[in-house]
Design a protein around this motif. Structure first.
Motif, mmCIF file in Angstrom:
data_model
loop_
_atom_site.group_PDB
_atom_site.id
_atom_site.type_symbol
_atom_site.label_atom_id
_atom_site.label_comp_id
_atom_site.label_asym_id
_atom_site.label_seq_id
_atom_site.Cartn_x
_atom_site.Cartn_y
_atom_site.Cartn_z
ATOM 1 N N PRO A 1 -28.321 20.373 -53.529
ATOM 2 C CA PRO A 1 -27.944 18.960 -53.385
ATOM 3 C C PRO A 1 -28.078 18.202 -54.704
ATOM 4 C CG PRO A 1 -29.432 19.631 -51.619
ATOM 5 C CD PRO A 1 -29.424 20.750 -52.618
ATOM 6 N N ALA A 2 -27.341 17.095 -54.805
ATOM 7 C CA ALA A 2 -27.320 16.306 -56.037
ATOM 8 C C ALA A 2 -28.709 15.807 -56.426
ATOM 9 C CB ALA A 2 -26.362 15.126 -55.873
ATOM 10 N N ARG A 3 -29.582 15.574 -55.449
ATOM 11 C CA ARG A 3 -30.942 15.117 -55.755
ATOM 12 C C ARG A 3 -31.639 16.088 -56.707
ATOM 13 N NH1 ARG A 3 -34.687 11.657 -57.199
ATOM 14 N NH2 ARG A 3 -36.755 12.045 -56.319
ATOM 15 N N LEU A 4 -31.324 17.383 -56.573
ATOM 16 C CA LEU A 4 -31.887 18.392 -57.461
ATOM 17 C C LEU A 4 -30.971 18.671 -58.643
ATOM 18 C CD1 LEU A 4 -33.216 20.816 -54.738
ATOM 19 C CD2 LEU A 4 -34.621 19.712 -56.458
ATOM 20 N N SER A 5 -29.699 19.016 -58.366
ATOM 21 C CA SER A 5 -28.808 19.489 -59.426
ATOM 22 C C SER A 5 -28.479 18.405 -60.445
ATOM 23 C CB SER A 5 -27.519 20.040 -58.825
ATOM 24 O OG SER A 5 -26.833 19.047 -58.093
ATOM 25 N N ASP A 6 -28.321 17.169 -59.999
ATOM 26 C CA ASP A 6 -27.951 16.088 -60.913
ATOM 27 C C ASP A 6 -29.140 15.245 -61.365
ATOM 28 O OD1 ASP A 6 -25.481 17.038 -60.321
ATOM 29 O OD2 ASP A 6 -24.705 15.206 -59.404
ATOM 30 N N GLU A 7 -30.280 15.365 -60.657
ATOM 31 C CA GLU A 7 -31.407 14.486 -60.973
ATOM 32 C C GLU A 7 -32.662 15.277 -61.360
ATOM 33 O OE1 GLU A 7 -31.920 11.570 -57.837
ATOM 34 O OE2 GLU A 7 -29.767 11.434 -57.511
ATOM 35 N N LEU A 8 -33.475 15.673 -60.390
ATOM 36 C CA LEU A 8 -34.801 16.219 -60.696
ATOM 37 C C LEU A 8 -34.775 17.431 -61.610
ATOM 38 C CD1 LEU A 8 -36.559 15.980 -57.209
ATOM 39 C CD2 LEU A 8 -37.013 14.589 -59.240
ATOM 40 N N SER B 1 -32.060 18.469 -63.568
ATOM 41 C CA SER B 1 -31.149 18.353 -64.696
ATOM 42 C C SER B 1 -31.905 17.856 -65.932
ATOM 43 C CB SER B 1 -30.011 17.385 -64.350
ATOM 44 O OG SER B 1 -29.040 17.369 -65.365
ATOM 45 N N LEU B 2 -31.760 18.570 -67.036
ATOM 46 C CA LEU B 2 -32.513 18.261 -68.251
ATOM 47 C C LEU B 2 -31.835 17.136 -69.029
ATOM 48 C CD1 LEU B 2 -33.281 21.950 -69.329
ATOM 49 C CD2 LEU B 2 -34.572 20.455 -67.780
ATOM 50 N N VAL B 3 -31.797 15.962 -68.420
ATOM 51 C CA VAL B 3 -31.128 14.814 -69.021
ATOM 52 C C VAL B 3 -31.962 14.279 -70.178
ATOM 53 C CG1 VAL B 3 -29.902 14.163 -66.934
ATOM 54 C CG2 VAL B 3 -32.197 13.284 -67.320
ATOM 55 N N PRO B 4 -31.319 13.728 -71.205
ATOM 56 C CA PRO B 4 -32.068 13.264 -72.378
ATOM 57 C C PRO B 4 -32.953 12.065 -72.056
ATOM 58 C CG PRO B 4 -29.761 12.607 -72.522
ATOM 59 C CD PRO B 4 -29.868 13.539 -71.353
ATOM 60 N N GLY B 5 -34.142 12.068 -72.651
ATOM 61 C CA GLY B 5 -35.050 10.939 -72.535
ATOM 62 C C GLY B 5 -35.954 10.964 -71.328
ATOM 63 N N ASP B 6 -35.748 11.925 -70.405
ATOM 64 C CA ASP B 6 -36.564 11.983 -69.191
ATOM 65 C C ASP B 6 -37.423 13.241 -69.185
ATOM 66 O OD1 ASP B 6 -35.483 9.638 -68.280
ATOM 67 O OD2 ASP B 6 -34.035 10.588 -66.933
ATOM 68 N N ASP B 7 -38.652 13.115 -68.690
ATOM 69 C CA ASP B 7 -39.529 14.274 -68.560
ATOM 70 C C ASP B 7 -38.999 15.180 -67.452
ATOM 71 O OD1 ASP B 7 -41.057 13.040 -70.451
ATOM 72 O OD2 ASP B 7 -42.620 12.365 -69.063
ATOM 73 N N ARG B 8 -39.037 16.490 -67.722
ATOM 74 C CA ARG B 8 -38.567 17.457 -66.741
ATOM 75 C C ARG B 8 -39.447 18.708 -66.763
ATOM 76 N NH1 ARG B 8 -36.444 13.803 -64.772
ATOM 77 N NH2 ARG B 8 -34.230 13.454 -64.312
ATOM 78 N N LEU B 9 -39.605 19.309 -65.575
ATOM 79 C CA LEU B 9 -40.293 20.592 -65.484
ATOM 80 C C LEU B 9 -39.327 21.687 -65.920
ATOM 81 C CD1 LEU B 9 -42.153 20.263 -62.055
ATOM 82 C CD2 LEU B 9 -42.864 19.482 -64.338
ATOM 83 N N ALA B 10 -39.824 22.608 -66.740
ATOM 84 C CA ALA B 10 -38.973 23.666 -67.267
ATOM 85 C C ALA B 10 -39.719 24.987 -67.259
ATOM 86 C CB ALA B 10 -38.508 23.323 -68.683
#
Length: 645
Positions: free
Chosen positions: A259-266, A268-277
């Motif tokens: 779902p977009a909540r995961l693929s486009d948001e949580l 997705s390694l978007v610039p400027g946002d902290d993300r788990l990797a």
């Protein structure tokens, strides 16, 4: 089970033939022997004697003929309404349905030529009877691109939406960086200069790169979205991701795995946002050899989101270098990634990798879905630097898990079949290219043949022949190398947002790093997961090709009478298939070719009365668009020039 009683469900291809899995193995059913069966039907087949059929997966299957349809999977088709005197006819959009459905009067007077109708088949075709049916619903009118796309997704069983339970689980997820960092194995990398490079149209970013250099040692960081932190085994999200197996890209639309909540948001390694990797750190020497590998969960913050064209322009000096938010220029990093990629590619090919430049269409559409421009996706230094980094990360993860005797899903690519290699060697010899070691399956010989053909009139032919000699890559829970990459161990790790096998590998790697292995229940399921994901990948490829065909056919429908350049991609008794430079394919019918030509199946050529080839695979020709049938996604050409050696 006696041979006269072989039964199984038939899976048809776009060209009409199909495969049937029976109790005595798989059989190939030629188009002329399908006898009205549709994909998914339970059929009884009779084995045919004679040559075996080499199918797309690389297997060589015995042939069979449908003698009876035991159970229909579906009695409805969607097609274009046409008038045929007092009768109407529905011409199915799905090219796997090879018959038209006649509609007996009285017909609804409001039906118009070009209406898209859903028809229930009342009489299926037989040797003595045509298919008959009744219109159940008028869905719209031909030319509505959104409708055509919905119908295509429906024909492949694709659904963009998710169930309430899946969406509810996704909505309940959130990112808590501080809580994540309480895990002693997860490292905080937010101080690093990390960037993403993707197509300009990308909506989700599941891989990022960082690079530093100390003397002669490169320190490459490959950072992949940690989907496994959110999608837990056995949840509704996990079950749905496994069911889909992969995201499917249909022109300008996508049917996502998550779902977009995961693929486009949580995730997705978007610039400027902290993300788990999930990070793979690689120390690489000046010769491209890996000195050390370290894998661990991380927290990152991408500083730049770049696309391939933008990066290539900077590398070419046509655009000023961009900088990170702290003012640090990305020039040194991007030039270093380019140089490292060239080094890694050179080493990979020297070790036996086979590098083929495949042609993929680049289709641009207006907001209403109308195709405005077509071209080819280009391999550039920018695409190469990402590709080589991902191949290396996948390789190192596979080697690590193999060395630990951990169960996981591998990406395997078998050696070409002996018969395919023998045929390839014979053709290369006729063309005057290196063939001596090809028949033994020496990948370096294949690479030499491709390199030798570069810049010659036969370049496209040689690449086409080498590609066709290959078997299809797939997923497997057992041991198996990757022939095309020249690697003993390989897996998919770098795209967990869009590929389920990558998510499984993440779980296996996390278990290994914790000093354990996958739970027994998950490990036992790996063979079934691998087989299922291989099948879903094949279905996705088929749907994506169908979407490209739909768009390219609509593009050519407005260009009847225009001329295009292409190469001969196939020859049969029906005529000559020509693939245009932007990958659209059509047929030059035999009836429009010069009289006296004879089809030679052994040489895959049309020959004159002296046995000289007048049409052969790979020859460059000029064709004119004569007719386009959008409902069938078929194009008919006439030959303008070319074709003689």
């Amino acid at each position: 089970m006696p041979s006269e009683g072989l039964t199984g469900r038939i899976d048809l291809s776009r060209r009409g033939g199909g495969e049937v899995e029976t109790g005595e193995g798989r059989f190939w059913v030629p188009p002329s022997k399908v006898h009205g069966a549709l994909t998914g039907d339970m059929v009884r087949i009779r084995p045919l004697h004679g040559a075996r059929k080499a199918v797309e997966s690389g297997a060589e299957l015995p042939r069979g003929s449908v003698v009876e349809v035991l159970e229909r999977a579906n009695d409805q088709v969607v097609g274009r309404f046409e008038k045929a005197g007092p009768l109407g006819v529905a011409v199915p959009f799905d090219p796997r349905v090879t018959f038209d459905v006649f509609l007996a009067p009285p017909l609804d007077p409001s039906l118009a030529e070009g209406d898209v109708v859903r028809v229930r088949i009342t009489t299926f075709p037989s040797r003595s009877e045509s298919a008959l049916g009744q219109v159940e619903e008028v869905l719209g009118h031909e030319g509505d691109r959104s409708l055509e796309l919905r119908l295509l997704m429906q024909s492949f069983g694709l659904d963009q939406g998710f169930g309430e339970d899946v969406e509810r689980e996704a909505a309940g997820l959130s990112l808590d960086v501080e809580a994540a960092l309480t895990d002693p194995g997860r490292r905080d990398l937010r101080h690093r200069h990390i960037l993403t490079i993707d197509p300009a149209s990308a909506r989700d970013f599941d891989d990022a790169l960082s690079l530093e250099r100390e003397g002669d040692v490169w320190h490459l960081g490959v950072h992949i979205a940690d989907v496994s932190a959110y999608v837990r085994p056995g949840t509704a999200l996990d079950r749905e991701a496994l069911r889909r197996g992969t995201s499917v890209y249909l022109g300008t639309s996508v049917v996502p795995m998550l779902p977009a909540r995961l693929s486009d948001e949580l995730c997705s390694l978007v610039p400027g946002d902290d993300r788990l990797a999930f990070t793979v750190d690689l120390a690489i020497d000046g010769g491209g050899g890996v000195l050390a590998t370290s894998c661990y969960p991380s927290v990152i913050r991408s500083g730049l989101r770049l696309d391939y064209d933008f990066v290539q322009e900077m590398l070419d000096g046509a655009r000023a270098w961009v900088a990170y938010p702290d003012g640090t220029s990305a020039q040194g990093q991007l030039e270093g990634l380019r140089d490292l990629a060239q080094l890694l590619r050179k080493r990979r090919l020297a070790l036996g990798g086979v590098d083929l430049a495949t042609r993929e269409p680049l289709i641009e559409c207006a907001p209403d879905g109308t195709v405005t421009e077509v071209g080819l996706r280009q391999r550039t230094e920018a695409t190469g630097l990402v590709e080589e980094a991902m191949i290396l990360a996948n390789t190192q993860v596979a080697q690590l898990l193999t060395g630990a005797h951990a169960p996981f899903v591998r990406r395997v690519h078998p050696r070409p079949k002996a018969a395919s290699l023998a045929e390839l060697a014979l053709t290369l010899e006729e063309l005057g290219f290196d063939h001596r070691s090809v028949e033994q399956g020496d990948p370096l010989a294949l690479q030499r043949a491709v390199a030798e053909a570069q810049g010659t009139p036969e370049e496209e032919l040689v690449s086409l022949l080498v590609l066709r000699s290959m078997q299809r890559a797939s997923y497997d829970a057992g041991a198996g190398g990757h022939y095309g990459l020249g690697l003993a161990d390989y897996c998919h790790f770098t795209s967990p947002i869009r590929r389920y096998p990558d998510l499984v590998v993440h779980r296996a790697l996390k278990a290994h790093l914790a000093g354990a292995q996958l739970p027994e229940e998950q490990a036992r399921a790996l063979p079934e997961v691998a087989e299922h994901c291989s099948r879903k990948e094949r279905e996705a490829d088929e749907a994506e090709r169908a979407a490209d065909e739909m768009l390219l056919t609509s593009y050519l429908a407005d260009r009847v009478g225009e001329q295009f350049s292409g190469v001969v991609s196939g020859i049969s008794r029906d005529g000559v298939f020509v693939r245009l430079d932007f990958t659209a394919e059509g047929l030059v019918p035999s009836a429009s070719l010069p009289l006296g030509l004879r089809y030679n199946p052994d040489r895959q050529a049309l020959e004159d009365d002296r046995g000289r080839p007048c049409q052969a695979l790979g020859q460059r020709v000029q064709v004119r668009v004569e007719e386009v049938l959008p409902a069938r996604r078929m194009v008919r050409f006439s030959l303008v020039s070319g074709g003689k050696r």
